[in-house]
Design an enzyme around this catalytic site. Structure first.
Site, PDB file in Angstrom:
ATOM      1  N   LYS A   1       1.046  -7.960   0.481  1.00 49.66           N
ATOM      2  CA  LYS A   1      -0.382  -7.630   0.456  1.00 49.66           C
ATOM      3  C   LYS A   1      -1.231  -8.895   0.272  1.00 49.66           C
ATOM      4  CE  LYS A   1       0.370  -3.044  -1.717  1.00 49.66           C
ATOM      5  NZ  LYS A   1      -0.091  -2.163  -2.831  1.00 49.66           N
TER       6      LYS A   1
ATOM      7  N   ARG B   1      12.819  -0.330  -2.451  1.00 56.84           N
ATOM      8  CA  ARG B   1      11.892   0.159  -3.487  1.00 56.84           C
ATOM      9  C   ARG B   1      12.352  -0.300  -4.873  1.00 56.84           C
ATOM     10  NH1 ARG B   1       6.742   2.884  -2.579  1.00 56.84           N
ATOM     11  NH2 ARG B   1       6.995   3.908  -4.565  1.00 56.84           N
TER      12      ARG B   1
ATOM     13  N   ARG C   1       7.116  -6.398  -8.400  1.00 58.49           N
ATOM     14  CA  ARG C   1       5.860  -5.977  -9.023  1.00 58.49           C
ATOM     15  C   ARG C   1       5.841  -6.273 -10.515  1.00 58.49           C
ATOM     16  NH1 ARG C   1       5.104  -0.121  -5.981  1.00 58.49           N
ATOM     17  NH2 ARG C   1       3.978  -0.890  -4.129  1.00 58.49           N
TER      18      ARG C   1
ATOM     19  N   HIS D   1       3.814  -3.801  -0.629  1.00 58.68           N
ATOM     20  CA  HIS D   1       3.953  -2.387  -0.297  1.00 58.68           C
ATOM     21  C   HIS D   1       5.378  -2.184   0.195  1.00 58.68           C
ATOM     22  CE1 HIS D   1       3.418   1.487   1.751  1.00 58.68           C
ATOM     23  NE2 HIS D   1       4.118   0.938   2.731  1.00 58.68           N
TER      24      HIS D   1
HETATM   25  P1  IDP Z   1       3.311   2.851  -3.943  1.00 56.60           P
HETATM   26  O1  IDP Z   1       2.699   1.593  -3.319  1.00 56.60           O
HETATM   27  O2  IDP Z   1       4.147   2.501  -5.146  1.00 56.60           O
HETATM   28  O3  IDP Z   1       4.052   3.706  -2.942  1.00 56.60           O
HETATM   29  P2  IDP Z   1       1.091   4.705  -3.691  1.00 56.60           P
HETATM   30  O4  IDP Z   1       0.958   5.951  -4.493  1.00 56.60           O
HETATM   31  O5  IDP Z   1       1.524   4.827  -2.267  1.00 56.60           O
HETATM   32  O6  IDP Z   1       2.088   3.716  -4.497  1.00 56.60           O
HETATM   33  O7  IDP Z   1      -0.319   3.968  -3.773  1.00 56.60           O
HETATM   34  C1  IDP Z   1      -0.685   2.923  -2.898  1.00 56.60           C
HETATM   35  C2  IDP Z   1      -1.226   1.758  -3.711  1.00 56.60           C
HETATM   36  O8  IDP Z   1      -2.416   2.167  -4.409  1.00 56.60           O
HETATM   37  C3  IDP Z   1      -0.309   1.248  -4.833  1.00 56.60           C
HETATM   38  O9  IDP Z   1       0.674   0.334  -4.374  1.00 56.60           O
HETATM   39  C4  IDP Z   1      -1.298   0.608  -5.779  1.00 56.60           C
HETATM   40  O10 IDP Z   1      -1.697  -0.671  -5.304  1.00 56.60           O
HETATM   41  C5  IDP Z   1      -2.482   1.546  -5.692  1.00 56.60           C
HETATM   42  N1  IDP Z   1      -2.430   2.627  -6.707  1.00 56.60           N
HETATM   43  C6  IDP Z   1      -1.745   3.803  -6.614  1.00 56.60           C
HETATM   44  N2  IDP Z   1      -1.939   4.582  -7.684  1.00 56.60           N
HETATM   45  C7  IDP Z   1      -2.779   3.907  -8.476  1.00 56.60           C
HETATM   46  C8  IDP Z   1      -3.372   4.206  -9.770  1.00 56.60           C
HETATM   47  O11 IDP Z   1      -3.146   5.258 -10.391  1.00 56.60           O
HETATM   48  N3  IDP Z   1      -4.181   3.257 -10.296  1.00 56.60           N
HETATM   49  C9  IDP Z   1      -4.432   2.089  -9.644  1.00 56.60           C
HETATM   50  N4  IDP Z   1      -3.926   1.761  -8.451  1.00 56.60           N
HETATM   51  C10 IDP Z   1      -3.100   2.657  -7.865  1.00 56.60           C
HETATM   52 MG    MG Z   2       3.310   4.638  -1.264  1.00 57.47          MG
END
Ligand code: IDP
Ligand code: MG
Length: 158
Positions: free
Chosen positions: A11, A100, A117, A135
């Protein structure tokens, strides 16, 4: 066991902080095979297509927070006029889960320190947004969809 492909994005925070190499080092340690790589400028259209399924869900039920997600992946907060994101495709047995695991939990403060992360991510104190450097697709359906968005078929080693 299944042969899978998964999408990783370095990212804009990772690109701007020069963490692409360190992140890739950890991804390589999984012994998954790198079969696709390209750098792209993230347009508004690409950002919205990538995150289309998150709109209105969970924390993104808040419209403003969804716009933050879009602006973040477009590099708006990291001052890169080129809006660079490095897209990678890894392939291997259970690639989605294996990658992951190396990437770690969504919230960098919950992520294990031996994950990308956990080691390099941070929580934006002002907005609570997780600036988590990479991501990675969450499941095989997501992976197929996302690889199709970021790559043309001929750009991936068969
Ligand atoms: P992931 O990247 O671990 O699959 P997703 O739910 O797909 O998580 O969310 C996409 C991105 O949005 C995350 O990587 C993160 O940067 C951000 N994000 C997701 N949930 C939250 C939250 O509850 N608070 C702040 N940022 C969040
Ligand atoms: Mg996701």
């Amino acid at each position: 066991m299944a042969l899978e492909r998964t999408l990783v994005l370095i990212k804009p925070d990772g690109m701007q902080r020069h963490l692409a190499g360190l992140a890739m080092d950890r991804l390589e340690n999984t012994h998954m095979e790198l079969v696709g790589a390209k750098i792209r400028t993230v347009t508004d259209e690409l950002a919205r297509e990538h995150y289309a399924l998150l709109e209105g869900k969970g924390p993104f039920a808040d419209k403003k927070f969804f716009e933050r997600l879009i602006n973040f992946i477009k590099g708006e907060y990291h001052g890169d006029p080129k809006r660079r994101v490095l897209a990678l495709v890894y392939q291997g047995e259970n690639a989605v889960q294996v990658i992951r695991k190396a990437v770690g939990a969504t919230n960098p403060e919950d992520a294990s320190p031996d994950t990308i992360r956990g080691a390099f991510g941070r929580v934006c104190r002002r907005h609570g947004y997780y600036e988590n450097v990479v991501h990675a697709s969450g499941n095989t359906e997501e992976a197929d969809r996302e690889i199709g968005i970021w790559f043309n078929p001929g750009e991936i080693i068969p």
